[in-house]
Structures are given as structure tokens and as C-alpha cells.
Design a protein around this motif. Structure first.
Motif, PDB file in Angstrom:
ATOM      1  N   ARG A   1       0.832  -1.212   0.000  1.00  0.00           N
ATOM      2  CA  ARG A   1       0.000   0.000   0.000  1.00  0.00           C
ATOM      3  C   ARG A   1       0.867   1.263   0.000  1.00  0.00           C
ATOM      4  O   ARG A   1       0.608   2.214  -0.736  1.00  0.00           O
ATOM      5  N   THR A   2       1.904   1.257   0.813  1.00  0.00           N
ATOM      6  CA  THR A   2       2.810   2.411   0.869  1.00  0.00           C
ATOM      7  C   THR A   2       3.646   2.501  -0.401  1.00  0.00           C
ATOM      8  O   THR A   2       3.832   3.583  -0.953  1.00  0.00           O
ATOM      9  N   LEU A   3       4.133   1.370  -0.875  1.00  0.00           N
ATOM     10  CA  LEU A   3       4.980   1.347  -2.072  1.00  0.00           C
ATOM     11  C   LEU A   3       4.268   1.929  -3.286  1.00  0.00           C
ATOM     12  O   LEU A   3       4.860   2.671  -4.067  1.00  0.00           O
ATOM     13  N   PHE A   4       2.989   1.632  -3.429  1.00  0.00           N
ATOM     14  CA  PHE A   4       2.244   2.074  -4.610  1.00  0.00           C
ATOM     15  C   PHE A   4       1.534   3.411  -4.420  1.00  0.00           C
ATOM     16  O   PHE A   4       0.786   3.842  -5.295  1.00  0.00           O
ATOM     17  N   ASP A   5       1.785   4.085  -3.312  1.00  0.00           N
ATOM     18  CA  ASP A   5       1.205   5.400  -3.041  1.00  0.00           C
ATOM     19  C   ASP A   5       2.357   6.395  -2.878  1.00  0.00           C
ATOM     20  O   ASP A   5       2.960   6.485  -1.812  1.00  0.00           O
ATOM     21  N   PRO A   6       2.712   7.124  -3.940  1.00  0.00           N
ATOM     22  CA  PRO A   6       3.877   8.012  -3.882  1.00  0.00           C
ATOM     23  C   PRO A   6       3.849   8.994  -2.711  1.00  0.00           C
ATOM     24  O   PRO A   6       4.878   9.247  -2.091  1.00  0.00           O
ATOM     25  N   GLU A   7       2.684   9.535  -2.386  1.00  0.00           N
ATOM     26  CA  GLU A   7       2.600  10.480  -1.271  1.00  0.00           C
ATOM     27  C   GLU A   7       2.868   9.783   0.061  1.00  0.00           C
ATOM     28  O   GLU A   7       3.582  10.309   0.918  1.00  0.00           O
ATOM     29  N   ALA A   8       2.319   8.592   0.235  1.00  0.00           N
ATOM     30  CA  ALA A   8       2.555   7.835   1.468  1.00  0.00           C
ATOM     31  C   ALA A   8       4.031   7.456   1.593  1.00  0.00           C
ATOM     32  O   ALA A   8       4.607   7.503   2.683  1.00  0.00           O
ATOM     33  N   LEU A   9       4.659   7.122   0.483  1.00  0.00           N
ATOM     34  CA  LEU A   9       6.079   6.775   0.477  1.00  0.00           C
ATOM     35  C   LEU A   9       6.928   7.978   0.873  1.00  0.00           C
ATOM     36  O   LEU A   9       7.819   7.879   1.728  1.00  0.00           O
ATOM     37  N   ARG A  10       6.646   9.136   0.274  1.00  0.00           N
ATOM     38  CA  ARG A  10       7.380  10.360   0.629  1.00  0.00           C
ATOM     39  C   ARG A  10       7.184  10.711   2.102  1.00  0.00           C
ATOM     40  O   ARG A  10       8.132  11.077   2.797  1.00  0.00           O
ATOM     41  N   THR A  11       5.950  10.607   2.571  1.00  0.00           N
ATOM     42  CA  THR A  11       5.653  10.930   3.969  1.00  0.00           C
ATOM     43  C   THR A  11       6.407  10.001   4.909  1.00  0.00           C
ATOM     44  O   THR A  11       6.974  10.441   5.911  1.00  0.00           O
ATOM     45  N   MET A  12       6.430   8.711   4.607  1.00  0.00           N
ATOM     46  CA  MET A  12       7.138   7.747   5.443  1.00  0.00           C
ATOM     47  C   MET A  12       8.627   8.097   5.529  1.00  0.00           C
ATOM     48  O   MET A  12       9.209   8.119   6.615  1.00  0.00           O
ATOM     49  N   ILE A  13       9.233   8.406   4.396  1.00  0.00           N
ATOM     50  CA  ILE A  13      10.661   8.732   4.383  1.00  0.00           C
ATOM     51  C   ILE A  13      10.914  10.027   5.146  1.00  0.00           C
ATOM     52  O   ILE A  13      11.828  10.100   5.974  1.00  0.00           O
ATOM     53  N   LYS A  14      10.111  11.056   4.901  1.00  0.00           N
ATOM     54  CA  LYS A  14      10.290  12.332   5.600  1.00  0.00           C
ATOM     55  C   LYS A  14      10.106  12.178   7.102  1.00  0.00           C
ATOM     56  O   LYS A  14      10.869  12.740   7.889  1.00  0.00           O
ATOM     57  N   ASP A  15       9.091  11.418   7.515  1.00  0.00           N
ATOM     58  CA  ASP A  15       8.853  11.200   8.941  1.00  0.00           C
ATOM     59  C   ASP A  15      10.026  10.496   9.601  1.00  0.00           C
ATOM     60  O   ASP A  15      10.433  10.843  10.707  1.00  0.00           O
TER      61      ASP A  15
END
Length: 108
Positions: free
Chosen positions: A78-92
């Protein structure tokens, strides 16, 4: 693979300014080797220095990103295929790592 091959097995390495991330991607159908997989990517990340963030992508993982016992952030499809969720995870995780580093410096 020869024993110890995890030292050279990496799927993604990226640099953001002075920050590095290392990601190991696993496509197996079970998550029973999470601890071993997390330990392997943590070992690889240490080769990049203490500011490298290790991530473990297990496609079978259906939940939110979560840290493993060793501090590796595990995430799934779910995170891998959601660019915004991926960016948020890395930034967090970058933010969290910086706070820990700042707190460690203050303790010294």
C-alpha cells in the motif's frame, strides 16, 4: 548465494542531500523472516554510515509502516504504490532520526 551475501544485497539506495536510504524489497508470500530481513538491511545501511536509514519493503505486509525491533522501518504494498505515502514515510523517518541524533548530542 555465499554466506554473508547480504552485505552486498541491496535493492534501492538513494541520497537526499546528506541523507541516505537503503531499501530491501521482499516479494515472498509470508512475513516469517521479518527479523532476518531487517537485520540484513540494517547491516547494509551501516556500510553507508550512521545517517543511512534502512527500510524493508515486504509486499505481503498490508498495514501501515512500522518499525522493527532493530529500528528498520517495514512497509508494504500500500505504501509502495502510493507516492505520497512513500514520501511521507521517508520524511517522517528522517525527522525522527534527526531528533534522536540531536537528543544524543545534547546528552553528551
Amino acid at each position: 548465494y555465499a554466506q554473508g551475501s547480504h552485505k552486498t544485497d541491496i535493492d534501492v539506495a538513494a541520497r537526499f542531500g546528506g541523507d541516505f536510504i537503503a531499501v530491501s524489497c521482499k516479494a515472498r508470500v509470508t512475513i516469517e523472516k521479518t527479523t532476518k530481513d531487517a537485520e540484513e538491511i540494517a547491516a547494509v545501511a551501516r556500510n553507508f554510515g550512521r545517517f543511512c536509514l534502512p527500510f524493508l519493503c515486504q509486499l505481503v505486509h498490508d498495514g501501515e509502516p512500522d518499525p522493527t525491533e532493530g529500528g528498520v522501518v517495514r512497509f508494504g504494498w500500500r505504501t509502495l504504490f502510493d507516492p505520497e505515502a512513500l514520501r511521507t514515510m521517508i520524511k517522517d523517518e528522517l525527522r525522527r532520526k534527526r531528533k534522536v541524533h540531536q537528543r544524543d548530542q545534547q546528552d553528551d
